[in-house]
Design a protein around this motif. Structure first.
Motif, PDB file in Angstrom:
ATOM      1  N   THR A 108       0.817  -1.221   0.000  1.00 59.13           N
ATOM      2  CA  THR A 108       0.000   0.000   0.000  1.00 59.13           C
ATOM      3  C   THR A 108       0.848   1.266   0.000  1.00 59.13           C
ATOM      4  N   LYS A 109       1.902   1.265   0.776  1.00 58.90           N
ATOM      5  CA  LYS A 109       2.748   2.454   0.905  1.00 58.90           C
ATOM      6  C   LYS A 109       3.409   2.831  -0.420  1.00 58.90           C
ATOM      7  N   TYR A 110       3.666   1.836  -1.274  1.00 61.50           N
ATOM      8  CA  TYR A 110       4.393   2.075  -2.523  1.00 61.50           C
ATOM      9  C   TYR A 110       3.525   1.866  -3.768  1.00 61.50           C
ATOM     10  N   ALA A 111       2.228   1.855  -3.580  1.00 56.22           N
ATOM     11  CA  ALA A 111       1.327   1.578  -4.702  1.00 56.22           C
ATOM     12  C   ALA A 111       1.464   2.593  -5.818  1.00 56.22           C
ATOM     13  N   TYR A 112       1.837   3.839  -5.467  1.00 52.30           N
ATOM     14  CA  TYR A 112       1.971   4.885  -6.485  1.00 52.30           C
ATOM     15  C   TYR A 112       3.006   4.507  -7.553  1.00 52.30           C
ATOM     16  N   GLN A 113       3.984   3.677  -7.182  1.00 52.54           N
ATOM     17  CA  GLN A 113       5.005   3.282  -8.150  1.00 52.54           C
ATOM     18  C   GLN A 113       4.400   2.519  -9.323  1.00 52.54           C
ATOM     19  N   TYR A 114       3.300   1.848  -9.064  1.00 55.55           N
ATOM     20  CA  TYR A 114       2.667   1.029 -10.092  1.00 55.55           C
ATOM     21  C   TYR A 114       1.489   1.749 -10.743  1.00 55.55           C
ATOM     22  N   ASP A 115       1.192   2.932 -10.273  1.00 59.33           N
ATOM     23  CA  ASP A 115       0.046   3.679 -10.795  1.00 59.33           C
ATOM     24  C   ASP A 115       0.470   4.464 -12.042  1.00 59.33           C
ATOM     25  N   HIS A 116       0.408   3.805 -13.191  1.00 61.22           N
ATOM     26  CA  HIS A 116       0.900   4.410 -14.436  1.00 61.22           C
ATOM     27  C   HIS A 116       0.032   5.572 -14.898  1.00 61.22           C
ATOM     28  N   GLN A 117      -1.256   5.556 -14.541  1.00 58.22           N
ATOM     29  CA  GLN A 117      -2.101   6.686 -14.936  1.00 58.22           C
ATOM     30  C   GLN A 117      -1.680   7.955 -14.194  1.00 58.22           C
ATOM     31  N   MET A 118      -1.303   7.805 -12.950  1.00 58.15           N
ATOM     32  CA  MET A 118      -0.802   8.951 -12.199  1.00 58.15           C
ATOM     33  C   MET A 118       0.499   9.459 -12.814  1.00 58.15           C
ATOM     34  N   HIS A 119       1.361   8.533 -13.233  1.00 60.15           N
ATOM     35  CA  HIS A 119       2.618   8.923 -13.872  1.00 60.15           C
ATOM     36  C   HIS A 119       2.337   9.698 -15.156  1.00 60.15           C
ATOM     37  N   ILE A 120       1.376   9.243 -15.923  1.00 57.23           N
ATOM     38  CA  ILE A 120       1.013   9.932 -17.171  1.00 57.23           C
ATOM     39  C   ILE A 120       0.552  11.354 -16.870  1.00 57.23           C
ATOM     40  N   ASN A 121      -0.296  11.504 -15.873  1.00 54.11           N
ATOM     41  CA  ASN A 121      -0.812  12.839 -15.513  1.00 54.11           C
ATOM     42  C   ASN A 121       0.317  13.782 -15.102  1.00 54.11           C
ATOM     43  N   ASN A 122       1.296  13.233 -14.363  1.00 49.66           N
ATOM     44  CA  ASN A 122       2.420  14.055 -13.936  1.00 49.66           C
ATOM     45  C   ASN A 122       3.317  14.441 -15.109  1.00 49.66           C
ATOM     46  N   ILE A 123       3.585  13.486 -15.983  1.00 43.69           N
ATOM     47  CA  ILE A 123       4.445  13.740 -17.141  1.00 43.69           C
ATOM     48  C   ILE A 123       3.857  14.831 -18.030  1.00 43.69           C
TER      49      ILE A 123
END
Length: 206
Positions: A108-123
């Motif tokens: 749970t603490k590191y779930a953001y690492q696998y959240d590719h949609q969040m990565h796309i939004n940031n990029i």
């Protein structure tokens, strides 16, 4: 996110001296060179492989990328979209949703690492200045390893070229190279020779 984007941009080997990525690509193609770049959790890599007779050109391109990197602005949007498309490919994989749920449950603490949609939004929000700031802080001349592979009978010449393009000092110029040995050792830099028995006239600079 930023590292992935940087890998795409620096892997085109542009710099203040070589600003046009198309000219670089065309020249490398003429020489039969192969280039690639990759990034993982631990390191970003980019390299040029080709004939030894062209090694000085390869070193010149790569050393300028390291010392005076400059973005070819015609690449900025294109490579951003390429990074986003790679992440979309992960999301479109049939196992992604299942793996994402497992990841959130177990880590749970590191779930953001696998959240590719969040990565796309940031990029999508990254500006060119963000790239330069990131490179200046984390990439250029920090924790860099330059690896040069060459035929066994070209080591001395390769060392001279490495000193010329990467400013590698050599305390004992008269010492004959022995394998393997640290020729120069300091807090900031180590140069290690590992004997290559191949006489094939290929070279790789990474």
């Amino acid at each position: 996110e930023l590292t992935h984007y940087v890998e795409h941009l620096m892997g085109r080997f542009t710099s203040k001296k070589y600003k046009n990525h198309k000219e670089i690509s065309n020249e490398l193609n003429k020489r039969g060179a192969i280039t690639n770049a990759s990034v993982d959790e631990y390191e970003t890599k980019f390299w040029i492989q080709g004939f030894y007779k062209d090694i000085e050109y390869f070193m010149d391109i790569l050393s300028n990328t390291i010392k005076d990197f400059e973005i070819d602005m015609t690449l900025a949007k294109k490579e951003k979209n390429a990074v986003i498309q790679e992440l979309r490919n992960y999301i479109s994989d049939s196992t992604y949703t299942f793996e994402m749920k497992i990841w959130k449950y177990m880590y749970t603490k590191y779930a953001y690492q696998y959240d590719h949609q969040m990565h796309i939004n940031n990029i999508k929000r990254f500006r060119i200045q963000d790239i330069y700031n990131f490179i200046q802080k984390h990439v250029l001349l920090h924790n860099i390893v330059v690896s040069i592979s060459c035929p066994v009978n070209k080591v001395s010449n390769t060392l001279k070229l490495a000193k010329k393009y990467f400013d590698i000092p050599n305390k004992n110029k008269k010492q004959q190279i022995k394998y393997p040995i640290y020729q120069y050792d300091s807090k900031y830099m180590k140069v290690l020779y590992i004997k290559n028995h191949s006489k094939i006239e290929n070279a790789t600079v990474r």
